[in-house]
Design a protein around this motif. Structure first.
Motif, PDB file in Angstrom:
ATOM      1  N   SER A 381       0.821  -1.203   0.000  1.00 13.40           N
ATOM      2  CA  SER A 381       0.000   0.000   0.000  1.00 13.40           C
ATOM      3  C   SER A 381       0.860   1.260   0.000  1.00 13.40           C
ATOM      4  O   SER A 381       0.580   2.228  -0.713  1.00 13.40           O
ATOM      5  N   ASP A 385       0.533   3.860  -3.293  1.00 18.41           N
ATOM      6  CA  ASP A 385      -0.379   4.982  -3.032  1.00 18.41           C
ATOM      7  C   ASP A 385       0.413   6.281  -2.895  1.00 18.41           C
ATOM      8  O   ASP A 385       0.913   6.603  -1.808  1.00 18.41           O
ATOM      9  N   PRO A 386       0.541   7.065  -3.969  1.00 12.92           N
ATOM     10  CA  PRO A 386       1.339   8.309  -3.920  1.00 12.92           C
ATOM     11  C   PRO A 386       0.823   9.305  -2.877  1.00 12.92           C
ATOM     12  O   PRO A 386       1.623   9.987  -2.229  1.00 12.92           O
ATOM     13  N   LYS A 387      -0.490   9.401  -2.703  1.00 10.49           N
ATOM     14  CA  LYS A 387      -1.031  10.352  -1.730  1.00 10.49           C
ATOM     15  C   LYS A 387      -0.624   9.954  -0.306  1.00 10.49           C
ATOM     16  O   LYS A 387      -0.295  10.807   0.519  1.00 10.49           O
ATOM     17  N   ARG A 388      -0.664   8.673  -0.034  1.00 11.83           N
ATOM     18  CA  ARG A 388      -0.251   8.207   1.287  1.00 11.83           C
ATOM     19  C   ARG A 388       1.233   8.476   1.521  1.00 11.83           C
ATOM     20  O   ARG A 388       1.637   8.886   2.617  1.00 11.83           O
ATOM     21  N   GLU A 390       2.996  10.901   0.284  1.00 18.91           N
ATOM     22  CA  GLU A 390       3.171  12.335   0.511  1.00 18.91           C
ATOM     23  C   GLU A 390       2.789  12.704   1.936  1.00 18.91           C
ATOM     24  O   GLU A 390       3.449  13.522   2.590  1.00 18.91           O
ATOM     25  N   THR A 391       1.739  12.099   2.465  1.00 20.33           N
ATOM     26  CA  THR A 391       1.346  12.334   3.858  1.00 20.33           C
ATOM     27  C   THR A 391       2.436  11.882   4.810  1.00 20.33           C
ATOM     28  O   THR A 391       2.750  12.568   5.796  1.00 20.33           O
ATOM     29  N   ARG A 393       5.648  11.701   4.174  1.00 17.50           N
ATOM     30  CA  ARG A 393       6.807  12.606   4.071  1.00 17.50           C
ATOM     31  C   ARG A 393       6.573  13.900   4.842  1.00 17.50           C
ATOM     32  O   ARG A 393       7.491  14.447   5.463  1.00 17.50           O
ATOM     33  N   ARG A 394       5.353  14.411   4.838  1.00 16.77           N
ATOM     34  CA  ARG A 394       5.064  15.621   5.619  1.00 16.77           C
ATOM     35  C   ARG A 394       5.224  15.338   7.111  1.00 16.77           C
ATOM     36  O   ARG A 394       5.745  16.163   7.859  1.00 16.77           O
TER      37      ARG A 394
END
Length: 426
Positions: A381, A385-388, A390-391, A393-394
């Motif tokens: 997952s 999942d690129p959006k996950r 990015e979350t 990494r923030r």
């Protein structure tokens, strides 16, 4: 007992040992210091603290419990930490003879050698007993890298305050917790900010270890103790098989901690169908089993080279955060230990990186949730999942900000030298 009460790191009282001209006061004998550390991370932090104290007291003598890093700094090892490094009630029971023998040896040292200071590094289930012995023999105690009493068994705060002359912590939220409990505490920042080397270029690292720089790379860090490896590595390896079926070209790095038994690791890898790739040969895409590369140490570099990591809860989760590597945190103990922990734990997360972030940045799979199927699902997952990602990494950026700046070992050394000076007769 005075301490830094603000956010800065330089508010240390004056003491007879000059921080700018190392040495000891005229007429004083070179200090003897007993240091007790547990697993690989504690051994490393203790070794760096020993080196920093020598900047103030070049003639200081050190002995204690630890590993190869402490030995390399000239510490005379009374008992290797690997003989004592266990977690959980049932696990400790099996090591009671070795633990008792080590405590008896420390008691003899405290009685006969009369050290000027005892430094305890994490390792609470053993070190609380050492602190009691030190108090009995009237030897001052510095506790460096506080036990996680803020997470569970908070009643131990009173014991910690009674047994230690100085408490030094490495996370800002720990300092807030202890001050709220009325305990004087010194916050010095995390030693990783000074000790972790720059990350090697990913391609260079993988080529150096005969791995494919174009392949999906996953790091497996099952822990540094034999018990942890036995509980964690089999499920990690079975998950690796599942991931391999989905992504045949995936490759796995398994960095071996200095305190980990190499024979046990290689045996478990062989039993679970993993294969060590032949020297200088990358795993073919159609290989029937995942290729797992065991390397000595270099956990931080392996994390930096990995696209995703699977890490046993502990200090290595902070290394993963500093490396910027999306990670799945896992942990398993005996059923009895886990049942007790569920009643006593008072924090929302187990992983240190998540506690620092204040949110579940890294997924956590604990006890019965830690299965090969769940682990493979979480890893895939994160990859897909690129959006996950990015979350994640923030969240990692927040963790890094909260770890403080470099210089933790030097600041802790100042506290140690100050405590010795204030404890000298007259």
């Amino acid at each position: 007992m005075k301490s830094d009460t603000g956010n800065g790191f330089n508010a240390f009282p004056l003491f007879p040992f000059s921080p700018f001209s190392p040495g000891i006061p005229p007429g004083c004998k070179p200090p003897k210091i007993l240091v007790v550390a547990g697993e690989a991370s504690g051994d490393d932090h203790a070794a760096r603290l020993v080196a920093a104290i020598r900047e103030f007291c070049p003639d200081a003598g050190f002995l204690g419990v630890g590993g190869e890093e402490m030995r390399a700094q000239g510490v005379r090892i009374l008992t290797p930490a690997s003989e004592l490094a266990v977690v959980g009630l049932m696990e400790v029971a099996g090591h009671l003879p070795a633990i008792w023998q080590a405590l008896r040896g420390i008691g003899r040292v405290l009685k006969t050698a009369r050290p000027d200071l005892v430094i305890l590094v994490d390792f609470p289930d053993f070190n609380f007993w050492v602190a009691r012995l030190a108090r009995y023999y009237r030897v001052p105690v510095l506790y460096y890298i506080s036990p996680q009493v803020w997470a569970w068994r908070t009643y131990r705060v009173r014991t910690l305050a009674r047994l230690t002359g100085r408490l030094v912590v490495i996370f800002p939220f720990e300092a807030d917790f202890y001050r709220a409990q009325g305990v004087t505490v010194d916050y010095v920042g995390h030693p990783f900010r000074e000790t972790l080397p720059p990350l090697t270029d990913r391609r260079t690292f993988l080529l150096r270890h005969n791995l494919d720089p174009e392949a999906l790379t996953i790091a497996l860090l099952p822990g540094s103790r034999a018990g942890e490896i036995e509980r964690h590595l089999p499920a990690m390896l079975e998950a690796a098989n599942l991931i391999h079926r989905s992504i045949p070209r995936a490759q796995f790095i398994l960095p071996l901690a200095s305190t980990a038994p190499e024979g046990l690791v290689t045996k478990l890898v062989a039993e679970r169908g993993g294969e060590q790739p032949p020297p200088a040969v990358w795993a073919p895409a159609g290989a029937s089993a995942p290729h797992i590369k065991i390397i000595p140490g270099q956990a931080y570099q392996a994390l930096g080279a990995a696209h995703v990591a699977v890490v046993a809860s502990g200090t290595a989760t902070v290394e993963a955060a500093l490396a910027g590597t999306p990670t799945v945190i896992v942990y398993r103990v005996s059923p009895l230990t886990f049942a007790l922990a569920r009643r006593l734990v008072r924090v929302p997360h187990v992983g240190m990186a998540n506690l620092l972030a204040g949110e579940r940045v890294f997924p956590e799979l604990l006890q019965d949730d830690f299965t090969p199927e769940r682990l493979a699902h979480e890893v895939l997952s994160l990859i897909r999942d690129p959006k996950r990602l990015e979350t994640v990494r923030r969240g990692l950026a927040a963790v890094i900000r909260r770890l403080g700046g470099p210089g933790a070992s030097a600041r802790a050394a100042r506290v140690a030298v100050e405590l010795m000076a204030s404890s000298r007769p007259g």
